[in-house]
Design a protein around this motif. Structure first.
Motif, short mmCIF file in Angstrom:
data_model
loop_
_atom_site.label_atom_id
_atom_site.label_comp_id
_atom_site.label_asym_id
_atom_site.label_seq_id
_atom_site.Cartn_x
_atom_site.Cartn_y
_atom_site.Cartn_z
N ASN A 10 81.81 90.91 3.73
CA ASN A 10 83.13 91.28 3.73
C ASN A 10 83.24 92.19 5.32
O ASN A 10 82.94 93.03 5.72
CB ASN A 10 83.46 92.64 2.81
CG ASN A 10 83.90 93.73 3.27
OD1 ASN A 10 85.24 93.93 3.73
ND2 ASN A 10 83.62 95.37 2.39
N LYS A 12 85.43 93.67 6.59
CA LYS A 12 86.16 95.18 7.29
C LYS A 12 87.53 94.82 8.09
O LYS A 12 87.54 93.96 8.43
CB LYS A 12 85.38 95.99 7.27
CG LYS A 12 83.99 96.15 6.21
CD LYS A 12 83.43 97.82 6.75
CE LYS A 12 81.96 97.20 5.31
NZ LYS A 12 81.16 98.37 4.71
N HIS A 101 86.70 98.75 -2.85
CA HIS A 101 85.23 99.19 -1.82
C HIS A 101 85.98 101.10 -1.94
O HIS A 101 86.47 101.96 -2.25
CB HIS A 101 85.59 98.10 -1.47
CG HIS A 101 84.49 98.52 -0.01
ND1 HIS A 101 84.33 99.82 0.72
CD2 HIS A 101 83.77 97.37 -0.22
CE1 HIS A 101 83.55 99.36 1.45
NE2 HIS A 101 83.04 97.90 1.16
N GLU A 173 77.89 99.34 -5.05
CA GLU A 173 77.44 99.56 -3.86
C GLU A 173 77.29 101.04 -3.77
O GLU A 173 78.20 101.76 -4.11
CB GLU A 173 78.37 98.88 -3.04
CG GLU A 173 79.40 97.38 -3.08
CD GLU A 173 79.84 96.78 -1.66
OE1 GLU A 173 79.24 96.22 -0.56
OE2 GLU A 173 81.18 97.48 -1.50
N ALA A 177 74.31 103.88 0.91
CA ALA A 177 73.09 102.47 1.10
C ALA A 177 74.61 101.93 2.12
O ALA A 177 74.53 100.76 2.40
CB ALA A 177 73.35 101.33 0.07
N ILE A 178 75.61 102.41 1.67
CA ILE A 178 77.07 101.80 2.36
C ILE A 178 76.65 101.50 4.02
O ILE A 178 77.68 103.45 4.58
CB ILE A 178 78.10 101.77 2.09
CG1 ILE A 178 78.32 100.87 1.05
CG2 ILE A 178 79.27 100.56 3.19
CD1 ILE A 178 79.74 100.80 0.06
N GLY A 179 76.49 101.17 5.42
CA GLY A 179 76.24 100.85 6.78
C GLY A 179 75.47 102.04 6.57
O GLY A 179 75.65 102.00 8.22
N GLY A 218 75.18 96.97 -0.19
CA GLY A 218 74.99 98.15 1.25
C GLY A 218 74.34 97.69 1.75
O GLY A 218 72.78 97.58 1.05
N SER A 219 74.16 97.64 3.37
CA SER A 219 72.97 97.07 3.94
C SER A 219 72.02 96.20 3.60
O SER A 219 70.73 95.94 3.80
CB SER A 219 71.84 98.69 4.17
OG SER A 219 72.68 99.87 4.73
N VAL A 220 73.06 95.18 3.09
CA VAL A 220 71.91 94.05 3.02
C VAL A 220 72.00 93.32 3.69
O VAL A 220 72.89 93.17 5.32
CB VAL A 220 72.52 92.88 1.72
CG1 VAL A 220 71.84 91.83 1.87
CG2 VAL A 220 72.62 94.11 0.14
N LEU A 238 77.16 91.68 -1.54
CA LEU A 238 78.30 91.66 -0.86
C LEU A 238 77.57 92.33 0.48
O LEU A 238 77.24 93.37 0.78
CB LEU A 238 78.89 92.54 -1.70
CG LEU A 238 80.94 93.56 -1.12
CD1 LEU A 238 81.38 91.75 -0.64
CD2 LEU A 238 81.22 93.53 -2.11
N VAL A 239 78.25 91.80 1.54
CA VAL A 239 77.61 91.64 2.56
C VAL A 239 78.58 92.29 3.64
O VAL A 239 79.25 91.60 3.70
CB VAL A 239 77.07 90.31 4.00
CG1 VAL A 239 76.09 91.07 4.42
CG2 VAL A 239 76.18 90.29 2.54
N GLY A 240 78.41 93.86 4.27
CA GLY A 240 79.11 93.97 5.51
C GLY A 240 78.87 93.73 6.96
O GLY A 240 78.94 92.73 7.21
N GLY A 241 78.16 94.80 7.73
CA GLY A 241 78.28 94.63 8.33
C GLY A 241 77.19 93.56 9.38
O GLY A 241 77.42 92.20 9.71
P1 PGA Z 1 76.97 97.05 4.54
O1 PGA Z 1 78.40 97.20 3.80
O2 PGA Z 1 75.95 96.13 4.40
O3 PGA Z 1 77.71 96.92 6.40
O4 PGA Z 1 76.19 98.50 4.26
C1 PGA Z 1 78.52 96.95 2.96
C2 PGA Z 1 79.76 96.92 2.03
O5 PGA Z 1 80.32 97.25 2.28
O6 PGA Z 1 80.40 95.60 0.92
#
Ligand code: PGA
Length: 260
Positions: A10, A12, A101, A173, A177-179, A218-220, A238-241
């Motif tokens: 993701n 973003k 999300h 998520e 834990a997100i970001g 969440g912070s994977v 589901l990977v963000g950063g």
């Molecule tokens: P993150 O985001 O890996 O940067 O914590 C995950 C997400 O919001 O899907």
């Protein structure tokens, strides 16, 4: 039942069109090594901003990387300034769409009922929804994690048939834990994944529950993915950063346990 793991990136609101082309080219090059991992059967998907989808689709043509959007409107077209519909996403090359999300819930007022309407609309046009659920820190600390996740599942999946659920992915998520760099422990994530599977078994069917993929998000990162993905109820991430960096994302994909 064996479930094909899914690693979803993701992006973003990051990256412009030239940057999208560059990252897609890097990922496409690395994808040549993925089948060489022997038993690896993961699906890989990226979710760039809507404006970059067509460029990403062109750069990924012929490579084993699926494309999805981060959101969509429930109507196929109409007077909804600034919105993008499911049929439009299909023609941009998408196979999937992230719905509900926590950032959409938090900053854009999305509700379970609205997410449900979007999920039904996505399925109707042949897009696979990734329905996101997860509790805030306050909700976890007050012991309400299962209650919150159950409410989000019941609302978000309302009216979906067992046949619909074949095309649905759930992403757990936890908002805290997100970001934040604070990843859930395997025990914390595994517990909620088993709760979700149990809920789907009761509310829909045991078969749907054993087939549905439940991702953790969440912070994977490359250095914690292996441990999380080793849990039999965690079917991907589901990977963000970390999905904004080709090396990190590639290492996360290579963390999927090999199937013998
Ligand atoms: P993150 O985001 O890996 O940067 O914590 C995950 C997400 O919001 O899907």
């Amino acid at each position: 039942m064996t479930r094909t793991p899914l690693i979803a990136g993701n992006w973003k609101m990051n990256g412009d069109i030239p940057w999208t082309r560059e990252l897609c080219t890097h990922l496409a090059k690395r994808s040549a090594n993925w089948p060489a991992l022997g038993g690896l059967r993961a699906e890989v998907a990226i979710f760039p901003p809507a404006v970059s989808l067509a460029a990403a689709a062109a750069a990924l043509q012929g490579f084993p990387i699926l494309l999805g959007a981060q959101n969509m409107h429930e109507a196929p077209s109409g007077a909804f300034t600034g919105e993008v519909s499911g049929p439009m996403l299909l023609t941009a090359g998408c196979q999937m769409v992230i719905l509900g999300h926590s950032e959409r819930r938090q900053f854009f007022g999305e509700t379970d009922a609205g997410i449900n309407r979007k999920a039904l609309a996505a399925l109707a046009v042949g897009l696979k929804p990734i329905v996101c659920v997860g509790e805030s820190l306050d909700e976890r600390e007050s012991g309400r994690t299962h209650e919150v996740v159950e409410r989000q599942l019941a609302g978000g999946l309302k009216g979906l048939t067992v046949a619909d659920l074949k095309h649905v992915v759930i992403a757990y998520e936890p908002v805290w834990a997100i970001g934040t760099g604070k990843v859930a422990t395997v025990q914390q994530a595994g517990d909620v994944h088993r709760f979700i599977r149990g809920w789907i078994s009761k509310a829909h069917s045991p078969e749907a529950a054993s087939r549905i993929r439940i991702l953790y998000g969440g912070s994977v990162k490359a250095d914690n993915a292996k441990e999380l993905l080793a849990d039999p109820d965690i079917d991907g991430a589901l990977v963000g950063g970390a999905s904004l960096d080709a090396d990190q994302f590639d290492r996360i994909i290579r963390s999927v346990p090999l199937v013998s």
